[in-house]
Design an enzyme around this catalytic site. Structure first.
Site, mmCIF file in Angstrom:
data_model
loop_
_atom_site.group_PDB
_atom_site.id
_atom_site.type_symbol
_atom_site.label_atom_id
_atom_site.label_comp_id
_atom_site.label_asym_id
_atom_site.label_seq_id
_atom_site.Cartn_x
_atom_site.Cartn_y
_atom_site.Cartn_z
ATOM 1 N N THR A 1 0.825 -1.209 0.000
ATOM 2 C CA THR A 1 0.000 0.000 0.000
ATOM 3 C C THR A 1 0.857 1.255 0.000
ATOM 4 O OG1 THR A 1 -1.719 -1.209 1.180
ATOM 5 C CG2 THR A 1 -1.924 1.176 1.136
ATOM 6 N N CYS A 2 1.954 1.219 0.712
ATOM 7 C CA CYS A 2 2.856 2.382 0.738
ATOM 8 C C CYS A 2 3.418 2.640 -0.654
ATOM 9 C CB CYS A 2 3.988 2.162 1.729
ATOM 10 S SG CYS A 2 3.445 1.915 3.435
#
EC number: 1.11.1.24
Length: 165
Positions: A59-60
């Site tokens: 997600t980062c």
């Protein structure tokens, strides 16, 4: 403290994001070339702080890619992607992904940014890293938008951040 979840498990941060309408706190972070950058280096521009635990998580990485795409359409705006990753890891990621439109900054040296912006995890397996959050700062240094993402695995609301500029 912000109460959020990490994989559905409750965790907390050391505090709450800065209030909308307040002046942004200055910071000194490390860039990819190991020089130091502060908030004042970006004065006169709108600033989106894309804050996250580690670029080595899905997600980062997605948030950096998304803001990298969107940054090409922004005038007088800089996107700062901030984590506690070492600049070497950030550089490796940017090279492999062709990231050129955002600025990667690291809080590895002191962790002061995480404490000042109240995004540092106070507990859980990511203790000491940054939670996923967005802070938008206008050209005058005033905070116009914040988002503490409730579940760390979720992406931030990109459109809300962009509308706040």
């Amino acid at each position: 403290m912000a109460a959020i979840t990490l994989g559905g498990t409750p965790v907390t941060t050391v505090g709450n994001l800065p209030e909308i309408g307040t002046k942004a706190t200055d910071f000194t972070l490390t860039s990819l070339d190991l020089s130091h950058k502060s908030l004042s280096d970006f004065s006169g521009k709108n600033i989106i702080l894309n804050i996250f635990p580690s670029v080595d998580t899905g997600t980062c990485a997605t948030s950096v890619r998304e803001f990298n795409k969107k940054a090409t359409e922004l005038e007088d705006t800089v996107v700062l992607c901030i984590s506690r990753d070492l600049p070497f890891a950030q550089s490796r990621f940017c090279g492999a992904e062709g990231i050129e439109n955002v600025e990667m900054l690291s809080d590895f040296a002191t962790g002061k940014f995480g404490k000042d912006y109240q995004v540092e995890f106070a507990d859980g397996p990511f203790k000491g890293l940054h939670s996923r959050a967005i802070v938008v700062i206008d050209k005058n240094g005033t905070i116009t938008h914040t988002e503490q993402v409730a579940e760390v695995a979720d992406e931030p609301n990109y459109e809300a951040a962009l509308k706040a500029i």
